[in-house]
Design a protein around this motif. Sequence first.
Motif, short mmCIF file in Angstrom:
data_model
loop_
_atom_site.label_atom_id
_atom_site.label_comp_id
_atom_site.label_asym_id
_atom_site.label_seq_id
_atom_site.Cartn_x
_atom_site.Cartn_y
_atom_site.Cartn_z
N UNK A 1 0.73 -1.31 -0.13
CA UNK A 1 -0.19 -0.01 0.12
C UNK A 1 0.81 1.20 0.04
N UNK A 2 2.13 0.92 0.39
CA UNK A 2 3.02 2.45 0.63
C UNK A 2 4.25 2.40 -0.15
N UNK A 3 4.95 1.23 -0.34
CA UNK A 3 6.37 1.07 -1.05
C UNK A 3 6.53 -0.28 -1.88
N UNK A 4 6.22 -0.17 -3.10
CA UNK A 4 6.41 -0.94 -4.34
C UNK A 4 7.69 -1.66 -4.57
N UNK A 5 8.72 -0.59 -4.28
CA UNK A 5 10.33 -0.95 -4.26
C UNK A 5 10.53 -2.05 -3.37
N UNK A 6 9.91 -1.88 -1.96
CA UNK A 6 10.07 -2.96 -0.98
C UNK A 6 9.46 -4.09 -1.27
N UNK A 7 8.48 -3.96 -1.76
CA UNK A 7 7.55 -5.29 -2.21
C UNK A 7 8.47 -5.83 -3.17
N UNK A 8 9.17 -5.33 -3.88
CA UNK A 8 9.84 -6.16 -5.04
C UNK A 8 10.94 -6.90 -4.48
N UNK A 9 11.72 -6.31 -3.53
CA UNK A 9 12.71 -6.60 -2.70
C UNK A 9 12.36 -8.06 -2.08
N UNK A 10 11.28 -7.80 -1.44
CA UNK A 10 10.85 -8.75 -0.33
C UNK A 10 10.35 -10.05 -1.55
N UNK A 11 9.51 -9.87 -2.28
CA UNK A 11 9.28 -10.98 -3.33
C UNK A 11 10.35 -11.57 -4.28
N UNK A 12 11.35 -10.75 -4.49
CA UNK A 12 12.28 -11.38 -5.44
C UNK A 12 13.54 -12.04 -4.51
N UNK A 13 13.50 -12.03 -3.40
CA UNK A 13 14.47 -12.78 -2.66
C UNK A 13 14.02 -14.27 -2.81
N UNK A 14 15.18 -14.93 -3.43
CA UNK A 14 14.89 -16.46 -3.57
C UNK A 14 14.52 -17.24 -2.46
N UNK A 15 14.73 -16.80 -1.13
CA UNK A 15 14.27 -17.40 0.09
C UNK A 15 12.84 -17.20 0.56
N UNK A 16 12.45 -16.26 -0.35
CA UNK A 16 10.99 -15.88 -0.04
C UNK A 16 9.81 -17.03 -0.35
N UNK A 17 9.06 -17.67 0.57
CA UNK A 17 8.15 -18.84 0.11
C UNK A 17 7.16 -18.43 -0.91
N UNK A 18 6.72 -19.47 -1.42
CA UNK A 18 5.64 -19.68 -2.19
C UNK A 18 4.40 -18.61 -1.71
N UNK A 19 3.74 -17.96 -2.38
CA UNK A 19 2.53 -17.10 -2.00
C UNK A 19 1.79 -16.91 -3.03
N UNK A 20 0.32 -17.29 -3.01
CA UNK A 20 -0.67 -16.97 -3.92
C UNK A 20 -0.91 -15.70 -4.15
N UNK A 21 -0.82 -15.33 -5.41
CA UNK A 21 -0.81 -14.02 -5.77
C UNK A 21 -2.35 -13.05 -5.40
N UNK A 22 -3.33 -14.11 -5.26
CA UNK A 22 -4.65 -13.43 -4.94
C UNK A 22 -4.71 -12.99 -3.62
N UNK A 23 -3.95 -13.71 -2.58
CA UNK A 23 -3.76 -13.13 -1.16
C UNK A 23 -3.12 -11.56 -1.05
N UNK A 24 -2.58 -11.02 -1.93
CA UNK A 24 -2.23 -9.67 -1.90
C UNK A 24 -2.31 -8.84 -3.14
#
Length: 1421
Positions: free
Chosen positions: A531-554
Motif C-alpha cells: 500500500x505504500x512502498x512498491x520497491x520494498x515489495x519487489x525486494x521482498x518477493x524477489x528474494x529467492x528465500x521468500x516462500x511460495x505465496x498465492x498472488x490472490x492473497x495480496x
Amino acid sequence: MAALLRSARLLKFSPSGLRQITGTKRNGLPLSRLYSGAVGGRRTGVGSGQKSLVSDHVSSRVWPYAAGCVRSYAVATEQKDEAITAVRSKQVQQFDWALAKLDSSVRRTGRITKTLLLRIFHDICRIGYPSGNQALLLLRSCGSLLPEVPLAERTELAHRVWEKLQELGAQYDVSHYNALLKVYLQNEFKFSPTDFLAKMEAANVQPNRVTYQRLIAAYCQNGDIEGASTILGFMKSKDFPITEAVFSSLVTGHARSGDIESAANILSVMRGAGIEPSPDTYVSLLNAYAEKGDLDNMKKTLEAAESADCSLMDRDIMQVIFTLAQAGQQQLIPEMIERLRHERGYVPDAMNLCLSLITQGQEDTSFTILKTFPSLQSENNDSSNLGNFFLRHCINMDTPLEKIARYCKELQDMNLHTAPFTFTLSCALEAKKTGTSLELMKLLKEHDLPVRPHYFWPLLTQPVKDNNIAGVVEVIKGMQELGVSPDIETLSNYILPVFPTLEAARQALKEAGVSVISEGFLSSEVRSIAASNLAEVYNLLSDPSFPSLDLSSFRSSLITGFKKSADVESMVKITELLYNDERFSKGNSAPAEVTAYFLYNLIDSMSEGQMRTQEDKLRNFFNQLQAQNVKISVNIFRGIRNLLESCQVPELIKDVIALVDTKDSVSSDHVASTLHVTGIEGKVLGLEMKLAELKAENKPLGAVLKQAIQALSAEENLQRALELKQQHEEEMTAGGYVTLINLCCRHNNVEEALNLKRDMSRKDSSVVLDASKYIALVKTLSVNGRVEEAVDILKEMKEKEVVLNDANVTAVFHMLSAVVAKGDISAVKRLQETIFTLGLAKPTANLCSPVVTAHLESKDVSGALDAALECQKLYNQLPRIHDIIVALVEKGDTDLLQKAMDFVSQERGEMTMLYDLFFAFMQTGRYREARKIIETPGLRAKPGRLQWFADKCIFTNQMEPLEKMVEITAKLFECDRDEMYSYILRLCKETNDWQKAEAMWMKMQEENVIPRERTLRLLADILKSNGQEVPFEVPETWYKDADTDQVKPAPPTPAVESRADYQGRLLALCKRGKAKEAFGILKEVDKRGVSITASSYDHLIRALLAEGAIEDAMVVKGIADSQVPGFKLSETANNLLIISYSKRGQTRDALDELKSMLQVDYVPSKLAITRLVQGLGNAGDVAGIQEVESLIKSLGLTLNLSSMVFVNNTALAHINNGDIESAVELLDGLYTSPDSNNASMSFVFRKVLQSDNDKALDKLSAMAERLANHFACYRPASDLFLQLLDMGKYEDAKFMLARCNAVAEQKDVLLSFVSQKAQSPGQIEKINFLLSLIPDFAEKEVLYGYLMKCHVLDKDLTSAKALYEQMLNEGLTVNELSLKRLAILFREAGETVPFPEPPESFRFYADKLKERANKVPATEK
C-alpha cells in the motif's frame, strides 16, 4: 373477614381517611413519590408489616398476571382515536404499523421484546403528539409481557414512559392509572396505595372499581389483609360489585398473611355470594399452597377444580410451576409438569415461562421445562436447533458458565441441538461479553469443536480502535492457547494496524508464539507494504528465500499501491517477477496466465477519472512491460480493451495491443477480426502487391488503397500510411483521407491532419466526417494551440449539419478536459462559447466543468468559484459546485463560502443551497455542522440529491460518510428511510461486510423502518452468501388491517313492502352486467322515496364504473349521499373510479381520487395504480407520475407492482412531450446502474411502435444497441426485437438481430415470449418466424410443446398431426400434456385418437411439467 364480606353496614369509610394513614402526605405528590414504600406503620404502603415474607417471595406473583394481560392486550389497539386518525401524518401511519407489529407479537408469542417496545416509544417521542390510546398500550406493555427483562427494569421503563409521555402532552385518565397499577402488581413493585390515590386526586382523576380492585390486590400481594379490608369496605359502601378478581386477591392475601385456612374458605364465601370460583381463583389457591410446599392440598385443589368442571389449561399449570420455583419448592415441579397436556399454543407459553424463570435466576427449572418441548417443534420449527432462545437468554442474564456448559452438553447428547456450544459462543460475542466468550472457546476446544480465527474479531475490535497494543497481544496469546493461528484477514484488519511498524508487529507476534513465516503473516506483510512502498515489495518477493505465496492473497493491495504510487519501474519489476516466477501462481495456473488476469484486474479496479488522470503512467507501464517481453492472451486483451473504451481512454488500446501474444492459440481469422493485429503485416503486404498489380494493369485501385490505409491505421503505422498516400495521391478516396486524418489525430500530428483535411476538401468539399472524427480533429488542433482552426472546424460542423449524439457530447467533454490539462483556460472558454452558440451541444454542467476543474486542480478555489458563477450567468449551469464548496470548507474560507452560498440561494433556492452545504460538510467529515443543516426548520428530503451522495459514497467505497448521512437524516421530513438504509446495504454487498449489514438491520428495527421486499432480499443475500442465518420474514405492511368494510347502512326507515324486491332485482341486474337497466330501477325507487342499503348503492356504482359510465355512477352516489348519512364509496368502487377516470384521460381527477382513498386508509389496487400511471404517461404528465410514485413509496405500499411501471411510463411521458433525450437518459441510467435487474421496457417500445414515432424509435434503438455492445446489457435490445416480431415487422426484427447477435443468446427472454404467445390463438406465425431466425434457443421438447398448444388453440388438427409425426420421427418424447391436448383435438374433429389418452386432468400434467422443470437446475448444480 367473611362477616365483613356479608355485611357492608359494618364499615363506614371516608375517602379522605385513606390519605391520612401514618407516613403519607395529604396533598398530591410527584410520581416519584409513588415509587417506594413509605416508612411507618403496617398500613403505610405495601407491607412493612410483612416485610420478611414479601422479601422471600418478591417475584412470585409476576407470572399469574401474564395470561390476563395477554387476554386484554388487544383492547387498547382497538380503541381508535378518530380525531387524531384524521390528521395523522405519514410518520404516524408507519407508527400504526409498528403498533400492529407489537400487537401481533403478543397474539403470536404472548410476549414482546424490550427493543420493539422502546422503538415504538421513541417513535412516539419523535412525533410529539401521543394519544391516550398509545400511552395506554405502552404502559400495559411494561409488565409481564417482558419476560426477558428484570422486574425492577420493567418498572423503571414504565415510569420513564409515564413521565415522558406526560411531558409531551398525553392526557391521562383513570384507565392509565389502572394500567400503571397493573404493571406494579405484575412487577411486584412496592408502592403506597394511599399516595397513589392522592396522586390521582391531585390530577383530578376519579378512581373507579378497577382501581380499588387493584389496590386490594396490592395489599393482598403483601399479606396486608387489614389494608385490603379497608378498601373492600369502601367498595361495598359505594355499591361496587365484588368480583371474582377481588376474591382471588383475598385468597392470596390470607395465604401470605399466614392464614391459609381462611384462604381456602374464600371459595365457600364466593359460592355463598353467588359467584362460582373460576380457574383464576383455583390457580390463586394452588399458588398459595405452592408457596408453602403443600403438595397434598395442591392435589386436593386440582381434584376440586376438576370435579367443579373447571378445567385448568397448560398456561394455568405453568403459573403454579413458576410459583413453586420462586418458593424454592423445586422437588414438587415434576408433579406439575406431568399434568401439562401440551395443548395447542404450548410452545410459546412454555417459552415465556422459561424466559421468566431465567430472568429470576431459575435456570435449572427453565431447562427442565425446555426438555418438555415437543421434539418436532421449536421456535424455528427446526428440531435440531431447539433451545436457541434459552441459550441466548442465559448468556444475556450472565448465567454461570458451568451451567451453560451442562445445558449445551445435554442438548447435544439428546440430539435437540446440532451445535449448542457454537451458538452460545455467537450469542456471547454478539453481547460483547469478552470473558464469557473466551471461556466458551475453551469449552469448544475441550469438546473437539473448531475455533475459527474470526471468532476473535469482536474481541480485537475495541483494542484496535483504542490503539491498545497490550490488549491485542493478550487476545493473540489467548488464540495461541487455544491453538488458533491468525489468518490473513485477522492479521491485516485486526492485528497489524495497531502496531507502529511491521518490525514491531513481527517481534510482538514472535514473542506471542505466532509464526511469522506462515502464509497468513507473509500475505499480511506484503499487503501492508504494497500500500505504500512498491520497491520494498519487489525486494521482498524477489528474494529467492521468500516462500511460495498465492498472488490472490495480496493482489488488491498491490493494485491499490500502484494506483497511489508513481513508481512505475518497481511495478514493472513486480509484474515481470509474477510473470516468470511460479511461486506466485497456484494449482495448474501458469504464471503468465495469472499475471495477465492481474493486469485485467488492475484496469478493472480503476474508475474513469483515475484512468484519465493516470493515462500517461499506464502508457509508460504498458510500454515497459512490452520491453520486458510480458505477454497477454487475446481474451485478456479484449477484456482490457472493453474497459478502456468504456472509460473513454481508447488511446491506451494501442499500447495494450503490443502486449498480445502473437502465438496465441486462436485462429488467425478470429484474431484479425477482433484485434486487427495478428497477420496485419501479411495483409498489408498482400494489399500493396494488389495495388502494384492494379496499377500495372491501369485499373482503378481506390478501394484497395482504402483497405491498405485502413490496415496500416489498425497497425498504427502512420509513416507507412502517409507514404502510401503520397505514392497514390491521385487515387485517394474520401474514406482513405478520413482514416488518415483520424490516424494523425491519434498520433497528435496536427500539421499532417490539417494538410489532409485541406487536400480532401479540395478534392470534394461536400465530404462530411462523422462527429467523432470531427471532435478528434478539434481536440488535436486545440491541444496544440491552433484554437482558431479548431473553431473553424466547429463552424464547418454546423454548416454541414453534423448532429452530436450522447457519446459525441461525452467526447466533447473529454476534448475540453484535454485542452484544460494543457493549461489553456482561455482556449476552453472560446471553444465552449462556440459550441454553445452554434447549438452543436446544449450547455450542461459537465460541459461547463473543465474550466472549474483546472482551477480546482491548481488549488485556485476562488478562481473555480468565479468560473462556476460565470457559467451560471451565461449558461444557467453550476459546474462542480459541490467540489468548490468542499474545497472552501476544507480551506476554512468563510467569506468565499458565504459568497457561494448566497449566490446558490439566489439562483437555485435556499433548499438547494442547504443541501450543497450539507453534502460538503458530510464529505469533509464535519458531521456536527451537517446535522445542524438537516435540523433547519422546513427542510424536506430531496431523494435525488440524497441518492447522488449515496451513489458517490458507494462508488468510492466510503462507508463512514454514508452511514453518518443515514443517521443524520433520521428525522428529515419525508425521508425514505428504507431507501437510505438500502444504500448502506448496497455498499455492504460490494464489500461483502455482513456484520455491518446485520448491524444496519438492527438499526432499521430500532428506527421502525418498514423495509421493502427489495431491501429484505438484498440483506438476505448478503447474510446467506456469508453463511449467516436470516433473522426476519417479509413484514406485513401497516395498511393490512385497514378498515375495508362497507359503509354501515342508515338507520332503518319505515318498512316498505317492495324494498327487498327492489334490492334483489337491482343486485341481480348488476351481476348479469345490466347496470344501465339497474340504474333505471334505482331512479324509479328514488322517485317513490324508497331507501335501499348502502351496499346496494355501492354495488350499482361499481357495476356502472365497470362499464365506464362515470356520470351515471356519480348520480347514484348523489342519491346515496342523500339517503344514507355518512355514505362513502367502498375500496373496490374507489379503485374502479380511478381506472375509469384514467381510461378517459381525466388523470388529474383520478389522482385526486387516489389521494382521497389514502386519506381514509383505503388500499389502491395494483390495476388502479397501473392504469393511472399509464394515463399520466399518455398525457405526458411526468410530475403526476412522480407524485403517484412518491405517495406509494412514502406510505410503504408495494402492491406487487412491476418495478418498471413508473420508469416505463415516465419515459413514455417524456417521449409524448417531445423530450426524447430525457427518456433515453432515464432508461440508460437505469440499465447501466450497478443494481440494475434488467427489467423489461417492452411497454415503451410497443407504445412507440404503435404511435409510429420514428424519431423516438431511432433514439431508443440506438440506446439498446449501445447498451448491448458496450455494457453487455441485452434486455432492451431483446425487448425491441421481440416487439418488432410481435407487431409483424419481420424484416425490421431480422435487421435488429443482425445488428445485435447476442439477442439470440437471451434464451430465457425468448422462451418467455414463446410461452406468452402460446396463450392465445393466431400466434403460430410469429413463433415460427422466431424459430426460423433462432432455431435452437431452447430444447426441442419444450418448443414443440408450445407449438402443439398453439395448434390446439387454433383448432388446426392437420398441423398438430404433422407436428406429432415430426416429433416421433425425431425420436422425441411427447409430453403427457401435449398428448392430452392433441387427444381433445382429435375427439372434437370426430376422429379416433391414435394413442392412449392420458387419464389425468390438464392441471395435473401442467404441474408435473413445472415440477420437472424446477428440478433441472438443481440437478445441473
